[in-house]
Design a protein around this motif. Sequence first.
Motif, short mmCIF file in Angstrom:
data_model
loop_
_atom_site.label_atom_id
_atom_site.label_comp_id
_atom_site.label_asym_id
_atom_site.label_seq_id
_atom_site.Cartn_x
_atom_site.Cartn_y
_atom_site.Cartn_z
N GLU A 279 -18.64 -14.88 24.75
CA GLU A 279 -19.38 -13.61 24.74
C GLU A 279 -20.68 -13.72 23.94
N GLU B 17 -20.30 -6.21 24.69
CA GLU B 17 -19.95 -7.60 24.35
C GLU B 17 -20.00 -7.83 22.84
N HIS C 107 -16.77 -6.46 21.73
CA HIS C 107 -15.65 -7.35 22.08
C HIS C 107 -15.57 -8.53 21.10
N HIS D 202 -9.98 -4.65 27.15
CA HIS D 202 -11.05 -5.60 27.50
C HIS D 202 -11.35 -5.48 28.99
N GLU E 189 -14.76 -5.09 31.13
CA GLU E 189 -15.17 -6.31 31.84
C GLU E 189 -15.31 -6.11 33.35
FE LIG Z 1 -15.99 -8.97 26.83
#
Ligand SMILES: [Fe+2]
Length: 310
Positions: A81, A113, A116, A192, A196
């Motif tokens: 990422e 991102e 994440h 996630h 995504e």
């Molecule tokens: Fe991600």
Amino acid sequence: MNAIEKVANSERYARCVQTSKRVRWDIEEDVIRGRRFDAAHKFLPDGLSLTDAFTSLTADEKRFVSQIQGRTYANVFGLVERFINAKVLELSHEHWFGDQVALEALVRFSDEELKHQALFRRIDAMVGEVLPDGYRFDIDPNAVARAVLGKSTWAVLALTLDIELFTQLHYRQSIEPDSQLSELFKDVFLYHWKEESRHAILDELEWVRHDAGLTAEQRDRAIDEFIELVVAVDGILQAQAKADTGYFVAKCGRTVRQAEEHAIEDAFLKAYRWQYIHSGAQHPHFGKVLSSLITENQGQRIQAALATLH
Ligand SMILES: [Fe+2]
Ligand SMILES: [Fe+2]
């Protein structure tokens, strides 16, 4: 691109922005919710950890393997990422003075991102609280990102779409009924995936848009670079399979002879290649988008390269 395609693409960017607002989640409030990991649970589902390939291990040892792989999962995503986000920020330049909705979609993508990466750092630390000391992940995300971003945008977007499509498959694996699977890790897959699935749409829009500006020679060179990137990912997976085997052997509480250690390392590598290379490369939508951009001959070149990674 004709006018009808342009309008259709604008609508796709707009839908991505709407969904981004709707599904937005918070690491602590939505994913963690005050929970901790429990070493009595598996962290990765069997369909990803491929525990059947670890033929010499007991059920408890296989669970330990799934926990090691879960920690590596968090670290590998934190790593990829880093370069995905840098590429998205770079691509956003092309929309600065154009479609402001497309720009917003990419800014949100980047913001997600970053979140994440923070989530996966948090997961790595939380897994560290319940597993024995000694786990290593020594690959530097910044060094990898610099190397990846040295390749052409076409190659990086191909790899990125591959990655963002396989997170969807990983989520599907995690929702298989399995009472032994950590509820917290299941939620990591769920949350996630929620963000995504839209990233994959944006990757495709950007990849196809970028592809339209390339000459046949540039694209042909980019295909070689994509293959180089996949081979580089495989190098990372080989190193980590070795590190994770060493950790397992040191902490499993019994003597593991060399022949068994080699078999365990092969099984780790098989699982990692499935998780990070083949589950994406075999994704039907990845194949569909890729084959719409390249010739049959170029497709065979990619398939031949992938076939060496078994
Ligand atoms: Fe991600
Ligand atoms: Fe993503």
